[in-house]
Design a protein around this motif. Structure first.
Motif, PDB file in Angstrom:
ATOM      1  N   ALA A  90      22.110  41.574 -91.116  1.00  0.00           N
ATOM      2  CA  ALA A  90      21.291  41.608 -89.902  1.00  0.00           C
ATOM      3  C   ALA A  90      21.331  40.269 -89.171  1.00  0.00           C
ATOM      4  N   ALA A  91      20.678  40.246 -88.006  1.00  0.00           N
ATOM      5  CA  ALA A  91      20.616  39.022 -87.204  1.00  0.00           C
ATOM      6  C   ALA A  91      19.978  37.882 -87.979  1.00  0.00           C
ATOM      7  N   ASP A  92      18.936  38.199 -88.766  1.00  0.00           N
ATOM      8  CA  ASP A  92      18.260  37.172 -89.548  1.00  0.00           C
ATOM      9  C   ASP A  92      19.226  36.511 -90.527  1.00  0.00           C
ATOM     10  N   SER A  93      20.114  37.312 -91.098  1.00  0.00           N
ATOM     11  CA  SER A  93      21.104  36.771 -92.025  1.00  0.00           C
ATOM     12  C   SER A  93      22.046  35.817 -91.310  1.00  0.00           C
ATOM     13  N   ARG A  94      22.438  36.181 -90.097  1.00  0.00           N
ATOM     14  CA  ARG A  94      23.347  35.324 -89.323  1.00  0.00           C
ATOM     15  C   ARG A  94      22.671  34.006 -88.965  1.00  0.00           C
ATOM     16  N   LEU A  95      21.408  34.052 -88.637  1.00  0.00           N
ATOM     17  CA  LEU A  95      20.690  32.826 -88.296  1.00  0.00           C
ATOM     18  C   LEU A  95      20.495  31.943 -89.519  1.00  0.00           C
ATOM     19  N   THR A  96      20.274  32.566 -90.670  1.00  0.00           N
ATOM     20  CA  THR A  96      20.179  31.789 -91.903  1.00  0.00           C
ATOM     21  C   THR A  96      21.499  31.113 -92.204  1.00  0.00           C
ATOM     22  N   LEU A  97      22.600  31.833 -92.042  1.00  0.00           N
ATOM     23  CA  LEU A  97      23.918  31.236 -92.248  1.00  0.00           C
ATOM     24  C   LEU A  97      24.154  30.102 -91.260  1.00  0.00           C
ATOM     25  N   ALA A  98      23.737  30.293 -90.007  1.00  0.00           N
ATOM     26  CA  ALA A  98      23.902  29.233 -89.000  1.00  0.00           C
ATOM     27  C   ALA A  98      23.156  27.968 -89.415  1.00  0.00           C
ATOM     28  N   THR A  99      21.966  28.124 -89.990  1.00  0.00           N
ATOM     29  CA  THR A  99      21.198  26.973 -90.473  1.00  0.00           C
ATOM     30  C   THR A  99      21.936  26.274 -91.609  1.00  0.00           C
ATOM     31  N   MET A 100      22.501  27.063 -92.510  1.00  0.00           N
ATOM     32  CA  MET A 100      23.242  26.489 -93.632  1.00  0.00           C
ATOM     33  C   MET A 100      24.505  25.773 -93.155  1.00  0.00           C
ATOM     34  N   LEU A 101      25.202  26.369 -92.198  1.00  0.00           N
ATOM     35  CA  LEU A 101      26.410  25.749 -91.654  1.00  0.00           C
ATOM     36  C   LEU A 101      26.083  24.438 -90.931  1.00  0.00           C
ATOM     37  N   THR A 102      24.957  24.431 -90.233  1.00  0.00           N
ATOM     38  CA  THR A 102      24.531  23.211 -89.539  1.00  0.00           C
ATOM     39  C   THR A 102      24.231  22.103 -90.536  1.00  0.00           C
ATOM     40  N   LEU A 103      23.554  22.451 -91.627  1.00  0.00           N
ATOM     41  CA  LEU A 103      23.290  21.474 -92.686  1.00  0.00           C
ATOM     42  C   LEU A 103      24.594  20.968 -93.284  1.00  0.00           C
ATOM     43  N   GLU A 104      25.502  21.877 -93.567  1.00  0.00           N
ATOM     44  CA  GLU A 104      26.794  21.481 -94.140  1.00  0.00           C
ATOM     45  C   GLU A 104      27.531  20.534 -93.199  1.00  0.00           C
ATOM     46  N   ALA A 105      27.541  20.860 -91.914  1.00  0.00           N
ATOM     47  CA  ALA A 105      28.227  20.018 -90.934  1.00  0.00           C
ATOM     48  C   ALA A 105      27.568  18.648 -90.810  1.00  0.00           C
ATOM     49  N   ARG A 106      26.251  18.633 -90.816  1.00  0.00           N
ATOM     50  CA  ARG A 106      25.529  17.356 -90.701  1.00  0.00           C
ATOM     51  C   ARG A 106      25.854  16.430 -91.870  1.00  0.00           C
ATOM     52  N   ILE A 107      25.934  17.004 -93.064  1.00  0.00           N
ATOM     53  CA  ILE A 107      26.275  16.207 -94.246  1.00  0.00           C
ATOM     54  C   ILE A 107      27.712  15.704 -94.153  1.00  0.00           C
ATOM     55  N   LEU A 108      28.621  16.562 -93.693  1.00  0.00           N
ATOM     56  CA  LEU A 108      30.016  16.152 -93.537  1.00  0.00           C
ATOM     57  C   LEU A 108      30.147  15.012 -92.530  1.00  0.00           C
ATOM     58  N   LEU A 109      29.342  15.043 -91.483  1.00  0.00           N
ATOM     59  CA  LEU A 109      29.354  13.941 -90.508  1.00  0.00           C
ATOM     60  C   LEU A 109      28.955  12.629 -91.171  1.00  0.00           C
ATOM     61  N   LYS A 110      27.994  12.698 -92.066  1.00  0.00           N
ATOM     62  CA  LYS A 110      27.554  11.489 -92.761  1.00  0.00           C
ATOM     63  C   LYS A 110      28.608  10.997 -93.749  1.00  0.00           C
ATOM     64  N   LEU A 111      29.523  11.878 -94.111  1.00  0.00           N
ATOM     65  CA  LEU A 111      30.648  11.490 -94.961  1.00  0.00           C
ATOM     66  C   LEU A 111      31.884  11.138 -94.124  1.00  0.00           C
ATOM     67  N   ASN A 112      31.679  11.052 -92.784  1.00  0.00           N
ATOM     68  CA  ASN A 112      32.776  10.725 -91.844  1.00  0.00           C
ATOM     69  C   ASN A 112      33.908  11.750 -91.906  1.00  0.00           C
ATOM     70  N   ARG A 113      33.552  13.004 -92.093  1.00  0.00           N
ATOM     71  CA  ARG A 113      34.542  14.084 -92.146  1.00  0.00           C
ATOM     72  C   ARG A 113      34.305  15.016 -90.953  1.00  0.00           C
ATOM     73  N   HIS A 114      34.389  14.431 -89.739  1.00  0.00           N
ATOM     74  CA  HIS A 114      34.015  15.188 -88.549  1.00  0.00           C
ATOM     75  C   HIS A 114      34.983  16.323 -88.225  1.00  0.00           C
ATOM     76  N   SER A 115      36.253  16.199 -88.643  1.00  0.00           N
ATOM     77  CA  SER A 115      37.202  17.280 -88.377  1.00  0.00           C
ATOM     78  C   SER A 115      36.845  18.535 -89.177  1.00  0.00           C
ATOM     79  N   GLU A 116      36.217  18.369 -90.336  1.00  0.00           N
ATOM     80  CA  GLU A 116      35.757  19.508 -91.124  1.00  0.00           C
ATOM     81  C   GLU A 116      34.434  20.041 -90.596  1.00  0.00           C
TER      82      GLU A 116
END
Length: 204
Positions: A90-116
């Motif tokens: 459902a839509a709620d599942s997609r929004l939860t995944l979006a939150t998780m992906l945003t967290l993953e991306a934010r952490i990768l930025l702090k590891l200087n892995r912006h291409s990932e």
């Protein structure tokens, strides 16, 4: 085992409550300790791919991010995303995944892995634009993080086009003291310093 399941569920709930309490008090070590116990018990009771286990894994990643233990945080959230994707319905599942992906991306930025981080943010942003109304702060938050990537890549105009309106939305919706707003403000300043426009940086 079945007789113990309700008791275990209550223990997991209590551990989660304690972890959240200590997290709110900024006692990250205690918050992590209780979240680890919750994760381990959830894994035993529900299995690795259960939503309760995935949630505990994601929340532990958030704590590790706060502790600046970025490698560990990245491993946790990457595993959580991998386990969560097959559950999407459902839509709620997609929004939860979006939150998780945003967290993953934010952490990768702090590891200087912006291409990932970039494709993860693009995916999260597409989900949020589909499921949320225009101007929602979660859309703005993902746009702001994406703006940081463009700053790092030297695409300053594209970064500005994302950073300024998203910062404005976050400031209006969440307030200037919110962590997301403060981070967004920092990215605007970072942009203008990198762009060699110190006079604009001073305005913020």
């Amino acid at each position: 085992d079945r007789a113990l399941a309700p008791v275990s569920t209550q223990i997991i709930s209590s551990l989660n409550t304690l972890s959240l309490l200590y997290f709110q008090q900024n006692d990250l070590e205690q918050a992590a300790t209780y979240r680890i116990e919750s994760l381990e018990l959830s894994h035993k009771v529900y299995g690795e791919d259960n939503l309760e286990t995935i949630s505990a894994m994601t929340l532990l990643a958030s704590i590790r991010e706060k502790q600046e233990r970025f490698d560990e945080a990245s491993g946790l959230v990457t595993n959580a995303v991998t386990l969560y994707r097959p559950t999407l319905q459902a839509a709620d599942s997609r929004l939860t995944l979006a939150t998780m992906l945003t967290l993953e991306a934010r952490i990768l930025l702090k590891l200087n892995r912006h291409s990932e981080a970039e494709p993860l943010l693009q995916e999260a942003l597409e989900m949020r634009r589909t499921e949320l109304p225009e101007g929602h702060w979660q859309i703005a938050n993902a746009e702001n993080l994406l703006g940081e990537i463009y700053t790092r890549k030297g695409d300053y105009q594209q970064a500005e086009d994302l950073l300024l309106p998203s910062y404005k939305i976050l400031n209006q919706e969440l307030g200037r003291s919110d962590d997301n707003t403060r981070s967004a403000l920092g990215r605007v300043v970072q942009l203008y310093k990198a762009w060699n426009k110190p006079e604009l940086a001073k305005q913020y």
